[in-house]
Motif scaffolding. Structure first.
Motif, PDB file in Angstrom:
ATOM      1  N   GLY A 356     -19.000  15.885  25.976  1.00  0.00           N
ATOM      2  CA  GLY A 356     -19.323  16.050  27.057  1.00  0.00           C
ATOM      3  C   GLY A 356     -20.439  15.777  27.872  1.00  0.00           C
ATOM      4  O   GLY A 356     -20.327  15.127  28.816  1.00  0.00           O
ATOM      5  N   GLN A 357     -21.672  15.805  26.911  1.00  0.00           N
ATOM      6  CA  GLN A 357     -23.172  15.198  27.649  1.00  0.00           C
ATOM      7  C   GLN A 357     -22.887  13.527  27.610  1.00  0.00           C
ATOM      8  O   GLN A 357     -23.504  13.846  28.640  1.00  0.00           O
ATOM      9  N   PHE A 358     -22.233  12.785  27.237  1.00  0.00           N
ATOM     10  CA  PHE A 358     -22.508  11.533  27.384  1.00  0.00           C
ATOM     11  C   PHE A 358     -21.555  11.520  28.699  1.00  0.00           C
ATOM     12  O   PHE A 358     -22.089  10.711  29.281  1.00  0.00           O
ATOM     13  N   ARG A 359     -20.432  12.445  29.003  1.00  0.00           N
ATOM     14  CA  ARG A 359     -20.260  11.838  30.437  1.00  0.00           C
ATOM     15  C   ARG A 359     -20.626  12.151  31.638  1.00  0.00           C
ATOM     16  O   ARG A 359     -20.798  11.855  32.591  1.00  0.00           O
ATOM     17  N   GLN A 360     -20.913  13.424  30.976  1.00  0.00           N
ATOM     18  CA  GLN A 360     -21.922  14.069  32.014  1.00  0.00           C
ATOM     19  C   GLN A 360     -22.875  13.107  32.552  1.00  0.00           C
ATOM     20  O   GLN A 360     -23.303  12.673  34.059  1.00  0.00           O
ATOM     21  N   GLU A 361     -24.049  12.560  31.662  1.00  0.00           N
ATOM     22  CA  GLU A 361     -24.960  11.667  31.826  1.00  0.00           C
ATOM     23  C   GLU A 361     -24.300  10.191  32.350  1.00  0.00           C
ATOM     24  O   GLU A 361     -25.164   9.970  33.557  1.00  0.00           O
ATOM     25  N   ALA A 362     -24.004   9.732  32.201  1.00  0.00           N
ATOM     26  CA  ALA A 362     -22.591   8.507  32.950  1.00  0.00           C
ATOM     27  C   ALA A 362     -22.308   8.381  34.556  1.00  0.00           C
ATOM     28  O   ALA A 362     -22.228   7.559  34.766  1.00  0.00           O
ATOM     29  N   ALA A 363     -21.672   9.800  34.175  1.00  0.00           N
ATOM     30  CA  ALA A 363     -21.463  10.472  36.041  1.00  0.00           C
ATOM     31  C   ALA A 363     -22.120  10.018  36.706  1.00  0.00           C
ATOM     32  O   ALA A 363     -22.393   9.840  37.459  1.00  0.00           O
ATOM     33  N   ALA A 364     -23.704  10.734  36.564  1.00  0.00           N
ATOM     34  CA  ALA A 364     -24.954  11.217  37.168  1.00  0.00           C
ATOM     35  C   ALA A 364     -25.267   9.518  37.414  1.00  0.00           C
ATOM     36  O   ALA A 364     -25.726   9.218  38.414  1.00  0.00           O
ATOM     37  N   LEU A 365     -25.037   8.555  36.351  1.00  0.00           N
ATOM     38  CA  LEU A 365     -25.827   7.439  36.074  1.00  0.00           C
ATOM     39  C   LEU A 365     -25.399   6.262  37.319  1.00  0.00           C
ATOM     40  O   LEU A 365     -25.685   5.257  38.561  1.00  0.00           O
ATOM     41  N   LEU A 366     -23.580   6.802  37.872  1.00  0.00           N
ATOM     42  CA  LEU A 366     -23.021   5.964  38.259  1.00  0.00           C
ATOM     43  C   LEU A 366     -23.203   7.243  40.025  1.00  0.00           C
ATOM     44  O   LEU A 366     -23.645   6.083  41.133  1.00  0.00           O
ATOM     45  N   GLU A 367     -23.520   7.985  39.530  1.00  0.00           N
ATOM     46  CA  GLU A 367     -23.742   8.742  41.693  1.00  0.00           C
ATOM     47  C   GLU A 367     -25.355   8.096  41.614  1.00  0.00           C
ATOM     48  O   GLU A 367     -25.147   7.609  42.898  1.00  0.00           O
ATOM     49  N   GLN A 368     -25.937   7.934  40.751  1.00  0.00           N
ATOM     50  CA  GLN A 368     -27.313   7.355  41.436  1.00  0.00           C
ATOM     51  C   GLN A 368     -27.255   6.287  41.775  1.00  0.00           C
ATOM     52  O   GLN A 368     -28.200   5.371  43.121  1.00  0.00           O
ATOM     53  N   SER A 369     -26.752   5.377  40.721  1.00  0.00           N
ATOM     54  CA  SER A 369     -27.189   3.741  41.175  1.00  0.00           C
ATOM     55  C   SER A 369     -25.388   3.049  41.678  1.00  0.00           C
ATOM     56  O   SER A 369     -25.968   1.607  41.822  1.00  0.00           O
ATOM     57  N   HIS A 370     -24.713   3.726  41.803  1.00  0.00           N
ATOM     58  CA  HIS A 370     -23.662   2.584  42.199  1.00  0.00           C
ATOM     59  C   HIS A 370     -22.639   3.603  42.748  1.00  0.00           C
ATOM     60  O   HIS A 370     -21.551   3.567  42.142  1.00  0.00           O
ATOM     61  N   ALA A 371     -22.799   4.583  43.270  1.00  0.00           N
ATOM     62  CA  ALA A 371     -22.057   5.366  44.455  1.00  0.00           C
ATOM     63  C   ALA A 371     -21.117   3.923  44.935  1.00  0.00           C
ATOM     64  O   ALA A 371     -20.822   3.492  45.678  1.00  0.00           O
ATOM     65  N   GLY A 372     -19.954   4.540  45.473  1.00  0.00           N
ATOM     66  CA  GLY A 372     -18.261   4.470  45.915  1.00  0.00           C
ATOM     67  C   GLY A 372     -17.564   4.102  45.088  1.00  0.00           C
ATOM     68  O   GLY A 372     -15.927   3.934  45.097  1.00  0.00           O
ATOM     69  N   ILE A 373     -18.059   3.785  43.231  1.00  0.00           N
ATOM     70  CA  ILE A 373     -17.694   3.921  42.627  1.00  0.00           C
ATOM     71  C   ILE A 373     -16.484   5.135  41.939  1.00  0.00           C
ATOM     72  O   ILE A 373     -17.407   6.122  42.166  1.00  0.00           O
ATOM     73  N   LYS A 374     -16.274   4.455  41.234  1.00  0.00           N
ATOM     74  CA  LYS A 374     -14.676   5.957  41.107  1.00  0.00           C
ATOM     75  C   LYS A 374     -14.172   6.271  39.231  1.00  0.00           C
ATOM     76  O   LYS A 374     -13.774   5.288  39.075  1.00  0.00           O
ATOM     77  N   LEU A 375     -14.758   7.399  39.117  1.00  0.00           N
ATOM     78  CA  LEU A 375     -14.923   7.293  37.313  1.00  0.00           C
ATOM     79  C   LEU A 375     -13.421   8.086  37.153  1.00  0.00           C
ATOM     80  O   LEU A 375     -13.051   9.009  38.004  1.00  0.00           O
ATOM     81  N   PHE A 376     -12.241   7.200  36.786  1.00  0.00           N
ATOM     82  CA  PHE A 376     -11.053   7.559  36.113  1.00  0.00           C
ATOM     83  C   PHE A 376     -11.357   7.885  34.097  1.00  0.00           C
ATOM     84  O   PHE A 376     -10.439   6.869  33.603  1.00  0.00           O
ATOM     85  N   ASP A 377     -11.485   8.633  34.357  1.00  0.00           N
ATOM     86  CA  ASP A 377     -11.885   8.662  32.547  1.00  0.00           C
ATOM     87  C   ASP A 377     -11.061   9.206  31.697  1.00  0.00           C
ATOM     88  O   ASP A 377     -10.163  10.470  32.415  1.00  0.00           O
ATOM     89  N   PHE A 378     -10.282   9.018  30.712  1.00  0.00           N
ATOM     90  CA  PHE A 378      -9.642   9.277  29.459  1.00  0.00           C
ATOM     91  C   PHE A 378      -9.751   8.867  28.323  1.00  0.00           C
ATOM     92  O   PHE A 378     -10.527   8.526  27.639  1.00  0.00           O
ATOM     93  N   GLY A 379      -8.973   9.590  27.692  1.00  0.00           N
ATOM     94  CA  GLY A 379      -9.213   8.664  25.869  1.00  0.00           C
ATOM     95  C   GLY A 379      -8.930   9.808  24.380  1.00  0.00           C
ATOM     96  O   GLY A 379      -8.408  10.694  25.102  1.00  0.00           O
ATOM     97  N   HIS A 380      -9.031   9.424  23.382  1.00  0.00           N
ATOM     98  CA  HIS A 380      -8.439   9.864  22.555  1.00  0.00           C
ATOM     99  C   HIS A 380     -10.160  11.052  22.033  1.00  0.00           C
ATOM    100  O   HIS A 380     -11.056  10.674  21.076  1.00  0.00           O
ATOM    101  N   TRP A 381     -10.516  11.928  22.166  1.00  0.00           N
ATOM    102  CA  TRP A 381     -11.636  13.088  22.276  1.00  0.00           C
ATOM    103  C   TRP A 381     -11.896  13.398  20.534  1.00  0.00           C
ATOM    104  O   TRP A 381     -12.515  13.671  20.441  1.00  0.00           O
ATOM    105  N   GLY A 382     -10.339  13.389  20.036  1.00  0.00           N
ATOM    106  CA  GLY A 382     -10.725  13.725  18.675  1.00  0.00           C
ATOM    107  C   GLY A 382     -10.864  13.307  16.906  1.00  0.00           C
ATOM    108  O   GLY A 382     -11.109  13.115  16.707  1.00  0.00           O
ATOM    109  N   ASP A 383     -11.397  12.309  18.166  1.00  0.00           N
ATOM    110  CA  ASP A 383     -12.144  11.167  17.487  1.00  0.00           C
ATOM    111  C   ASP A 383     -13.114  10.347  18.339  1.00  0.00           C
ATOM    112  O   ASP A 383     -14.177   9.179  17.129  1.00  0.00           O
ATOM    113  N   GLY A 384     -13.459  10.791  19.169  1.00  0.00           N
ATOM    114  CA  GLY A 384     -14.596  10.267  19.329  1.00  0.00           C
ATOM    115  C   GLY A 384     -15.022   8.877  21.016  1.00  0.00           C
ATOM    116  O   GLY A 384     -15.685   8.626  21.060  1.00  0.00           O
ATOM    117  N   GLY A 385     -13.848   8.224  20.909  1.00  0.00           N
ATOM    118  CA  GLY A 385     -12.975   7.624  21.892  1.00  0.00           C
ATOM    119  C   GLY A 385     -13.287   7.859  23.403  1.00  0.00           C
ATOM    120  O   GLY A 385     -12.524   9.105  23.531  1.00  0.00           O
TER     121      GLY A 385
END
Length: 472
Positions: A356-385
């Motif tokens: 959760g913390q990584f996702r929040q920080e990575a999304a903020a990085l996109l917003e600050q430095s790469h505006a316009g890119i849209k995030l569509f994340d998903f995956g294997h939260w049960g094993d950290g993927g």
């Protein structure tokens, strides 16, 4: 070196007309990877059996022709694609297929490397067994070992490495020598586990020709729900709580972001919105058991009662439906996101407590430095993927040339690997696509050791397209 036409003729003479494909229209499906990798081979070699494959390797070794092993060509890092020189022999294992033996008592199956996952499970079904590596593609078994595939049910069953008991491989030094590691024992503590040299190394140390796998009882009942957590902070508590309550029955814990869910609803007909409005994040939770449903043991009832107890503190909403309905949403994400623009895909992992913390920080990085890119994340939260996939809208593609995209990749990977002690490739492997990042994040001691190993297995660097040691 023997001239190309002569070498092609020798391979055609060895393998026959069905075993050596030379025409461009025949080679196209093999030379272009599922996502990355688009090269040109000297020919597509399709041996009909292991002996032919061994003889092909001897032929190529004599003239120092590089061999690129390929299974079903479903990999996502270009590890089974030739370069653009036109000098690689692409060794397709698709004709070396079939189940050799199934032992239902030991729960062990032995099969040739070209056998598809679907073919294996079809053969296992009559014994109420299956190989539970759940993937969006239908790979070959040899390719699954070479890539060490994971999938959505890793939290319960582990990856391919954890389910491999043995294998057979062809070596390039000596050329074409068969290394028989087809031991079926679960307990065998008699020295180095040599099969591990061939699992997850993309064909760099040898060509896998047979696999010996432990298989599992087919589930007789399951319970599946799509859950909207009370907050992202509650996600880790939700995972911990479901594990405490259901232990080994938990077979999947998959995360789906709001954007990913919205993309599926927009691009896939016949899927109804599970929530209104859509939550910021949702989790697909699956329980399963090989024990039949009974009045004393009904997973759906137990799961439903647990979900009710979680409302408020951990859960805002939940949808319980047939597994095939909810899994259709999960499996449709990748294809849906491709319709959102140019995809920049990441296959990363971090400790699941930090997701959760990584996702929040990575999304903020996109917003600050790469505006316009849209995030569509998903995956294997049960094993950290996490498949931290991005889409660049059509109108912004010109603003993101290759150098900028590569810099973006490095920013995300630095965050995952250096700050969160994660991985730049959770389950897809290395291959040419990830080679530069492998070299960036691998320690000098590891590189030195890998160099010594590669010098033993392949001193002339004639196998595969991935280098785990220092470049020659």
């Amino acid at each position: 070196m023997t001239d190309i036409i002569t070498l092609q003729q020798r391979i055609a003479d060895l393998l026959g007309p069905q075993g050596c494909l030379l025409q461009p229209e025949q080679r196209q499906l093999y030379e272009k990877g599922a996502r990355y990798g688009d090269g040109k081979s000297l020919c597509i070699a399709r041996p009909a059996n292991v002996d032919e494959a061994a003889e092909l390797m001897r032929l190529c070794a004599r003239d120092k022709i590089r061999i690129v092993p390929q299974g079903a060509n479903t990999g996502l890092v270009g590890a089974a694609s030739p370069d653009r020189s036109g000098l690689d022999v692409l060794l397709s294992m698709e004709r070396i297929k079939g189940v050799i033996d199934i032992d239902p008592v030991d729960r062990v199956v032995q099969a040739y490397a070209g056998t598809r996952l679907s073919e294996l499970n079809q053969a296992l079904e009559k014994h109420d067994l299956y190989f539970p590596i759940d993937l969006g593609a239908d790979p070959s078994l040899g390719g699954m070992l070479a890539a060490n595939t994971g999938g959505a049910r890793l939290i319960r069953y582990g990856d391919v490495r954890h389910n491999t008991l043995g294998l057979e491989a062809l070596l390039i030094d000596p050329p074409g020598e068969r290394l028989d590691l087809t031991n079926r024992l679960r307990k065998n503590n008699t020295g180095p586990d040599w099969k591990q040299c061939f699992i997850g190394t993309g064909g760099a140390y040898g060509v896998i020709t047979q696999v010996v796998l432990q298989v599992h009882p087919r589930p007789q009942q399951s319970a599946t729900a799509l859950v909207a957590p009370a907050s992202m902070e509650a996600a880790a508590l939700l995972l911990r709580d479901v594990e405490r309550n259901f232990a080994d029955f938990l077979s999947a814990f998959e995360g789906i972001s709001q954007n990913a869910l919205q993309s599926v609803l927009q691009h896939v007909p016949g899927i109804a919105a599970p929530f209104e409005p859509l939550p910021p994040y949702a989790f697909l939770i699956e329980l399963s058991s090989a024990r039949p449903r009974s009045a004393d043991f009904d997973l759906e009832k137990l799961f439903g009662a647990w979900l009710e107890s979680c409302f408020g503190d951990l859960i805002l909403d939940a949808v319980i439906d047939k597994p095939e309905v909810l899994w259709r949403i999960r499996h449709a994400i990748s294809d849906s996101v491709r319709q959102e623009g140019k995809v920049v895909a990441f296959d990363i992992s971090v400790p699941r407590s930090s997701l959760g913390q990584f996702r929040q920080e990575a999304a903020a990085l996109l917003e600050q430095s790469h505006a316009g890119i849209k995030l569509f994340d998903f995956g294997h939260w049960g094993d950290g993927g996490l498949h931290f996939n991005l889409a660049i809208p059509e109108q912004l593609i010109a603003d993101f040339p290759p150098l900028r995209i590569n810099a973006l990749r490095q920013e995300i990977y630095d965050l995952a690997v250096l700050k969160y002690k994660g991985s730049f490739s959770a389950e897809h492997g290395v291959g040419p696509f990830n080679q530069q990042f492998y070299e960036r994040y691998t320690t000098p001691a590891q590189l030195a050791l890998a160099t010594r190993m590669q010098n033993v297995f392949d001193p002339e660097r004639l196998l595969g397209v991935t280098s785990y040691g220092a470049k020659q």
